[in-house]
Motif scaffolding. Structure first.
Motif, PDB file in Angstrom:
ATOM      1  N   LEU A  71       0.843  -1.198   0.000  1.00 49.93           N
ATOM      2  CA  LEU A  71       0.000   0.000   0.000  1.00 49.93           C
ATOM      3  C   LEU A  71       0.877   1.245   0.000  1.00 49.93           C
ATOM      4  CD1 LEU A  71      -3.122   0.310   0.149  1.00 49.93           C
ATOM      5  CD2 LEU A  71      -2.849   0.756   2.591  1.00 49.93           C
ATOM      6  N   VAL A  72       0.761   2.072  -1.041  1.00 49.75           N
ATOM      7  CA  VAL A  72       1.618   3.257  -1.142  1.00 49.75           C
ATOM      8  C   VAL A  72       0.805   4.514  -1.413  1.00 49.75           C
ATOM      9  CG1 VAL A  72       3.604   1.934  -1.970  1.00 49.75           C
ATOM     10  CG2 VAL A  72       2.029   2.937  -3.612  1.00 49.75           C
ATOM     11  N   CYS A  73       1.348   5.623  -0.959  1.00 50.46           N
ATOM     12  CA  CYS A  73       0.732   6.931  -1.174  1.00 50.46           C
ATOM     13  C   CYS A  73       0.992   7.376  -2.606  1.00 50.46           C
ATOM     14  CB  CYS A  73       1.294   7.941  -0.174  1.00 50.46           C
ATOM     15  SG  CYS A  73       0.752   9.644  -0.468  1.00 50.46           S
ATOM     16  N   ALA A  74      -0.041   7.878  -3.271  1.00 48.49           N
ATOM     17  CA  ALA A  74       0.093   8.301  -4.668  1.00 48.49           C
ATOM     18  C   ALA A  74       0.917   9.570  -4.810  1.00 48.49           C
ATOM     19  CB  ALA A  74      -1.294   8.520  -5.269  1.00 48.49           C
ATOM     20  N   ASN A 119      -3.028  12.193   3.409  1.00 51.97           N
ATOM     21  CA  ASN A 119      -3.664  11.155   2.588  1.00 51.97           C
ATOM     22  C   ASN A 119      -3.982   9.933   3.438  1.00 51.97           C
ATOM     23  OD1 ASN A 119      -4.621   9.829   0.329  1.00 51.97           O
ATOM     24  ND2 ASN A 119      -2.604   9.148  -0.344  1.00 51.97           N
ATOM     25  N   HIS A 120      -5.239   9.521   3.455  1.00 49.53           N
ATOM     26  CA  HIS A 120      -5.618   8.352   4.246  1.00 49.53           C
ATOM     27  C   HIS A 120      -6.850   7.681   3.645  1.00 49.53           C
ATOM     28  CE1 HIS A 120      -8.489  11.306   5.825  1.00 49.53           C
ATOM     29  NE2 HIS A 120      -9.225  10.273   6.179  1.00 49.53           N
ATOM     30  N   ILE A 121      -7.074   6.443   4.061  1.00 55.28           N
ATOM     31  CA  ILE A 121      -8.249   5.696   3.619  1.00 55.28           C
ATOM     32  C   ILE A 121      -8.637   4.713   4.717  1.00 55.28           C
ATOM     33  CG2 ILE A 121      -6.864   3.922   2.451  1.00 55.28           C
ATOM     34  CD1 ILE A 121      -9.126   3.723   0.355  1.00 55.28           C
ATOM     35  N   TYR A 122      -9.935   4.591   4.980  1.00 56.07           N
ATOM     36  CA  TYR A 122     -10.398   3.646   5.990  1.00 56.07           C
ATOM     37  C   TYR A 122     -10.310   2.219   5.456  1.00 56.07           C
ATOM     38  CZ  TYR A 122     -12.039   7.236   9.178  1.00 56.07           C
ATOM     39  OH  TYR A 122     -12.089   8.281  10.072  1.00 56.07           O
ATOM     40  N   ALA A 123     -10.007   1.303   6.341  1.00 52.82           N
ATOM     41  CA  ALA A 123      -9.812  -0.094   5.956  1.00 52.82           C
ATOM     42  C   ALA A 123     -11.065  -0.674   5.301  1.00 52.82           C
ATOM     43  CB  ALA A 123      -9.419  -0.930   7.177  1.00 52.82           C
ATOM     44  N   SER A 124     -12.218  -0.292   5.810  1.00 47.72           N
ATOM     45  CA  SER A 124     -13.470  -0.826   5.256  1.00 47.72           C
ATOM     46  C   SER A 124     -13.648  -0.408   3.798  1.00 47.72           C
ATOM     47  CB  SER A 124     -14.667  -0.358   6.086  1.00 47.72           C
ATOM     48  OG  SER A 124     -14.698   1.064   6.176  1.00 47.72           O
ATOM     49  N   ASP A 125     -13.321   0.858   3.490  1.00 47.59           N
ATOM     50  CA  ASP A 125     -13.415   1.340   2.108  1.00 47.59           C
ATOM     51  C   ASP A 125     -12.351   0.680   1.229  1.00 47.59           C
ATOM     52  OD1 ASP A 125     -15.533   3.117   2.627  1.00 47.59           O
ATOM     53  OD2 ASP A 125     -14.140   4.621   3.380  1.00 47.59           O
ATOM     54  N   LYS A 157       1.127  -3.825  -6.197  1.00 46.77           N
ATOM     55  CA  LYS A 157       1.080  -2.555  -5.488  1.00 46.77           C
ATOM     56  C   LYS A 157      -0.324  -1.965  -5.548  1.00 46.77           C
ATOM     57  CE  LYS A 157       3.565   0.691  -7.347  1.00 46.77           C
ATOM     58  NZ  LYS A 157       4.750   1.493  -7.745  1.00 46.77           N
ATOM     59  N   ILE A 158      -0.723  -1.301  -4.457  1.00 42.15           N
ATOM     60  CA  ILE A 158      -1.994  -0.580  -4.410  1.00 42.15           C
ATOM     61  C   ILE A 158      -1.666   0.886  -4.159  1.00 42.15           C
ATOM     62  CG2 ILE A 158      -4.237  -0.339  -3.278  1.00 42.15           C
ATOM     63  CD1 ILE A 158      -3.801  -3.257  -2.256  1.00 42.15           C
ATOM     64  N   ILE A 159      -2.039   1.740  -5.108  1.00 43.65           N
ATOM     65  CA  ILE A 159      -1.742   3.168  -5.000  1.00 43.65           C
ATOM     66  C   ILE A 159      -2.981   3.893  -4.494  1.00 43.65           C
ATOM     67  CG2 ILE A 159      -0.909   5.202  -6.235  1.00 43.65           C
ATOM     68  CD1 ILE A 159       0.196   3.243  -8.361  1.00 43.65           C
ATOM     69  N   VAL A 160      -2.820   4.651  -3.407  1.00 41.83           N
ATOM     70  CA  VAL A 160      -3.954   5.317  -2.758  1.00 41.83           C
ATOM     71  C   VAL A 160      -3.935   6.817  -3.042  1.00 41.83           C
ATOM     72  CG1 VAL A 160      -5.106   5.790  -0.568  1.00 41.83           C
ATOM     73  CG2 VAL A 160      -3.959   3.594  -0.913  1.00 41.83           C
ATOM     74  N   TYR A 161      -5.065   7.313  -3.541  1.00 39.75           N
ATOM     75  CA  TYR A 161      -5.245   8.735  -3.807  1.00 39.75           C
ATOM     76  C   TYR A 161      -6.239   9.311  -2.799  1.00 39.75           C
ATOM     77  CZ  TYR A 161      -3.021   7.885  -8.339  1.00 39.75           C
ATOM     78  OH  TYR A 161      -2.143   7.533  -9.325  1.00 39.75           O
ATOM     79  N   LYS A 162      -6.454  10.614  -2.897  1.00 40.03           N
ATOM     80  CA  LYS A 162      -7.460  11.252  -2.047  1.00 40.03           C
ATOM     81  C   LYS A 162      -8.851  10.763  -2.438  1.00 40.03           C
ATOM     82  CE  LYS A 162      -6.423  15.532  -2.937  1.00 40.03           C
ATOM     83  NZ  LYS A 162      -6.462  17.002  -2.877  1.00 40.03           N
ATOM     84  N   ILE A 180      -8.311   4.450  -5.607  1.00 40.24           N
ATOM     85  CA  ILE A 180      -7.133   3.578  -5.609  1.00 40.24           C
ATOM     86  C   ILE A 180      -6.879   3.034  -7.014  1.00 40.24           C
ATOM     87  CG2 ILE A 180      -7.523   2.852  -3.209  1.00 40.24           C
ATOM     88  CD1 ILE A 180      -8.387   0.090  -4.366  1.00 40.24           C
ATOM     89  N   ILE A 181      -5.641   2.647  -7.256  1.00 36.69           N
ATOM     90  CA  ILE A 181      -5.275   1.896  -8.452  1.00 36.69           C
ATOM     91  C   ILE A 181      -4.569   0.633  -7.979  1.00 36.69           C
ATOM     92  CG2 ILE A 181      -3.782   1.811 -10.487  1.00 36.69           C
ATOM     93  CD1 ILE A 181      -4.228   4.764 -10.876  1.00 36.69           C
ATOM     94  N   VAL A 182      -5.036  -0.517  -8.457  1.00 31.06           N
ATOM     95  CA  VAL A 182      -4.432  -1.793  -8.075  1.00 31.06           C
ATOM     96  C   VAL A 182      -3.562  -2.298  -9.218  1.00 31.06           C
ATOM     97  CG1 VAL A 182      -4.847  -4.159  -7.323  1.00 31.06           C
ATOM     98  CG2 VAL A 182      -6.404  -2.343  -6.597  1.00 31.06           C
ATOM     99  N   ASN A 183      -2.271  -2.412  -8.964  1.00 29.43           N
ATOM    100  CA  ASN A 183      -1.348  -2.992  -9.942  1.00 29.43           C
ATOM    101  C   ASN A 183      -1.161  -4.475  -9.618  1.00 29.43           C
ATOM    102  OD1 ASN A 183      -0.996  -0.499 -11.116  1.00 29.43           O
ATOM    103  ND2 ASN A 183       0.889  -0.037 -10.025  1.00 29.43           N
ATOM    104  N   PHE A 184      -1.622  -5.319 -10.505  1.00 30.42           N
ATOM    105  CA  PHE A 184      -1.564  -6.761 -10.264  1.00 30.42           C
ATOM    106  C   PHE A 184      -0.228  -7.337 -10.719  1.00 30.42           C
ATOM    107  CE2 PHE A 184      -6.098  -5.973 -10.257  1.00 30.42           C
ATOM    108  CZ  PHE A 184      -6.536  -6.768  -9.213  1.00 30.42           C
ATOM    109  N   ARG A 185       0.116  -8.460 -10.135  1.00 26.88           N
ATOM    110  CA  ARG A 185       1.284  -9.209 -10.579  1.00 26.88           C
ATOM    111  C   ARG A 185       1.004  -9.800 -11.965  1.00 26.88           C
ATOM    112  NH1 ARG A 185       3.034 -13.784  -6.927  1.00 26.88           N
ATOM    113  NH2 ARG A 185       4.845 -13.678  -8.291  1.00 26.88           N
ATOM    114  N   PHE A 186       2.051 -10.210 -12.659  1.00 19.51           N
ATOM    115  CA  PHE A 186       1.971 -10.812 -13.992  1.00 19.51           C
ATOM    116  C   PHE A 186       1.393  -9.835 -15.020  1.00 19.51           C
ATOM    117  CE2 PHE A 186       0.927 -14.018 -10.695  1.00 19.51           C
ATOM    118  CZ  PHE A 186       2.082 -14.761 -10.751  1.00 19.51           C
ATOM    119  N   ALA A 187       1.618  -8.533 -14.800  1.00 17.50           N
ATOM    120  CA  ALA A 187       1.038  -7.517 -15.693  1.00 17.50           C
ATOM    121  C   ALA A 187       1.539  -7.677 -17.126  1.00 17.50           C
ATOM    122  CB  ALA A 187       1.362  -6.121 -15.166  1.00 17.50           C
TER     123      ALA A 187
END
Length: 265
Positions: A47-50, A90-96, A232-237, A241-248
């Motif tokens: 989980l990384v900050c955008a 920059n933050h995001i709740y776990a439920s979201d 990787k999961i990129i977190v924005y305001k 989010i953008i999810v980068n999957f393996r084996f892209a």
């Protein structure tokens, strides 16, 4: 006979007060361990900050009462909004986060399984239809190999003609240079086509797809799913989010391959 227990008739080894304190500490440690397990961070290392590219850290508010888990930018947590060292809040709740990541994982799995269905059609057609050609690569390779041999033969023939004085030295040099260039070109073509052919065969094997099919019925995220499927999961305001999957790379290669031959499947 029933045993009769009579308390406080002997001098205690330790006082009741000390006994109670020890049990209270042990009980507290158990609760903390239980809480730590309950609040396990399945996103560690993903989980990384955008905005600064640093990891997002888990924060649990009111763990003993009404716990709310959220992930905050580690740069902001350490330096605030400092002009040079800081970042935005920059933050995001776990439920979201869980909802969005799960939806992305489910969609990716569905698309990958659809890929596999199309690849299975191609595998079956290739296996049972001897006239079927998955692509033009094999034909192109065969043509390139024949051209290579033709230019090698012509080069050798020119040398023989020069030795027999059928060709002048200038004529031979000109032909030799021309055939040498064509031989090099065909060798490069064969190297490229061979590489592409191996890639196509790897696409048809699709070993990487097994990783996604293993979780085809997923309804809840786990650390294993994050580790095995997500890079990787990129977190924005605003909870974006953008999810980068393996084996892209393999995903894109497969997508392109299916688009290229889609009309023939």
């Amino acid at each position: 006979e029933e045993m009769i227990t009579v308390e406080n008739t002997h001098e205690a080894i330790i006082s009741q007060e000390l006994w109670d304190k020890v049990h209270k500490i042990r009980k507290s440690k158990y609760r903390k361990q239980h809480r730590r397990k309950e609040f396990e961070n399945i996103y560690v290392g993903h989980l990384v900050c955008a905005y600064c590219g640093k990891y997002m850290h888990k924060k649990v508010n009111h763990p003993e009462l009404n716990p709310k888990i959220n992930f905050r930018c580690s740069t902001y947590m350490n330096f605030g909004t400092h002009e040079k060292l800081g970042c935005i809040s920059n933050h995001i709740y776990a439920s979201d986060l869980d909802k969005r990541v799960l939806a992305a994982v489910q969609l990716q799995i569905k698309q990958v399984i659809d890929f596999d269905k199309l690849l299975n059609k191609i595998r079956k057609k290739s296996k049972y239809d001897s006239n079927y050609n998955n692509s033009s690569l094999e034909n192109d390779l065969e043509i390139a190999r024949k051209k290579l041999q033709k230019y090698k033969n012509l080069k050798m023939s020119a040398y023989t003609d020069w030795k027999k004085e059928i060709l002048s030295e200038d004529e031979y040099n000109e032909l030799n240079e021309d055939y040498t260039k064509k031989i090099v070109e065909q060798e490069k073509t064969i190297t490229y086509l061979s590489k592409q052919n191996r890639k196509e065969k790897d696409i048809l094997k699709a070993e990487w797809i097994k990783n996604f099919k293993e979780y085809k019925n997923v309804t809840k995220l786990s650390k294993d799913i994050i580790e095995n499927l997500i890079d990787k999961i990129i977190v924005y305001k605003n909870n974006d989010i953008i999810v980068n999957f393996r084996f892209a790379d393999l995903y894109q290669d497969t997508l392109k391959y299916l688009k290229d031959i889609g009309k023939s499947v």
